[in-house]
Enzyme design. Structure first.
Site, PDB file in Angstrom:
ATOM      1  N   SER A  36       0.795  -1.232   0.000  1.00  0.00           N
ATOM      2  CA  SER A  36       0.000   0.000   0.000  1.00  0.00           C
ATOM      3  C   SER A  36       0.827   1.281   0.000  1.00  0.00           C
ATOM      4  O   SER A  36       0.324   2.334  -0.369  1.00  0.00           O
ATOM      5  CB  SER A  36      -0.971   0.014   1.177  1.00  0.00           C
ATOM      6  OG  SER A  36      -0.281   0.234   2.385  1.00  0.00           O
ATOM      7  N   LYS A  77       0.455   4.457   6.680  1.00  0.00           N
ATOM      8  CA  LYS A  77      -0.157   5.310   5.650  1.00  0.00           C
ATOM      9  C   LYS A  77       0.407   6.725   5.772  1.00  0.00           C
ATOM     10  O   LYS A  77       1.054   7.078   6.749  1.00  0.00           O
ATOM     11  CB  LYS A  77      -1.684   5.386   5.811  1.00  0.00           C
ATOM     12  CG  LYS A  77      -2.400   4.050   5.843  1.00  0.00           C
ATOM     13  CD  LYS A  77      -2.377   3.330   4.525  1.00  0.00           C
ATOM     14  CE  LYS A  77      -3.081   1.978   4.661  1.00  0.00           C
ATOM     15  NZ  LYS A  77      -2.730   1.054   3.617  1.00  0.00           N
TER      16      LYS A  77
END
Length: 191
Positions: A36, A77
């Site tokens: 990700s 993230k």
């Protein structure tokens, strides 16, 4: 000779205690799992996460954080929006408080995208569990997205994260050593 040996043993013991304290209360290692954040952070790489500094210095847009996604999983993230920000995406372009923002960490993924867009179009009020009447990020909440938007499970899927979910801010990548890097903010990202 005995006195010198004792001094060495005490010095080594003190060093281990200091390392333990630093490791337990200031910086902790984390292994990247998944794609990700690719290519900024790749699967299997190891980073040091500052678990205290972000509390005193605060989080800024562009910081990379580790947070508790649920009881079993931690995610890594990038912070896109902080409390008080009005955030929206229009066809892969980020606007914060009405101003267009550069996202240089997306350059690689934009060049290699599979579809028309990697982020798409959305506003804060469109996110899961968000207030449908407001595009402003509330106090104590953050909008986080993975750099590899086409595969990332992030705020678009689970909504804004709570401040108390945050473990810490990624300080540096230490493994593999040949890829050592200490700052992941946009002005220091080369993709």
């Amino acid at each position: 000779m005995k006195k010198e040996l004792l001094e060495w043993i005490i010095s080594i013991a003190v060093a281990f205690v200091i390392l333990f304290i630093v490791g337990k209360f200031i910086v902790t290692p984390y292994t990247i799992k998944g794609e990700s954040m690719d290519p900024t952070l790749k699967d299997g790489e190891r980073v040091a996460v500052n678990i205290i500094g972000y509390k005193t210095g605060g989080l800024e847009k562009g910081n990379v954080v580790v947070f508790h996604a649920n009881k079993n999983d931690d995610y890594v993230k990038r912070v896109i929006g902080v409390p008080g920000d009005k955030v929206e995406y229009k066809n892969d372009t980020l606007y914060v408080n009405g101003k267009k923002q550069d996202e240089p960490y997306l350059n690689y993924n934009l060049k290699h995208k599979q579809g028309d867009y990697i982020t798409g179009t959305f506003q804060v009020k469109d996110l899961p569990n968000a207030n449908p009447k407001s595009n402003v990020i509330p106090k104590g909440k953050y909008l986080v997205l993975g750099d590899n938007r086409e595969v990332s499970k992030d705020s678009r899927a689970f909504g804004l994260i709570d401040e108390d979910q945050i473990v810490g801010k990624v300080s540096f990548r230490f493994w593999p050593f040949s890829e050592f890097k200490h700052n992941f903010n946009p002005e220091n990202t080369k993709n």
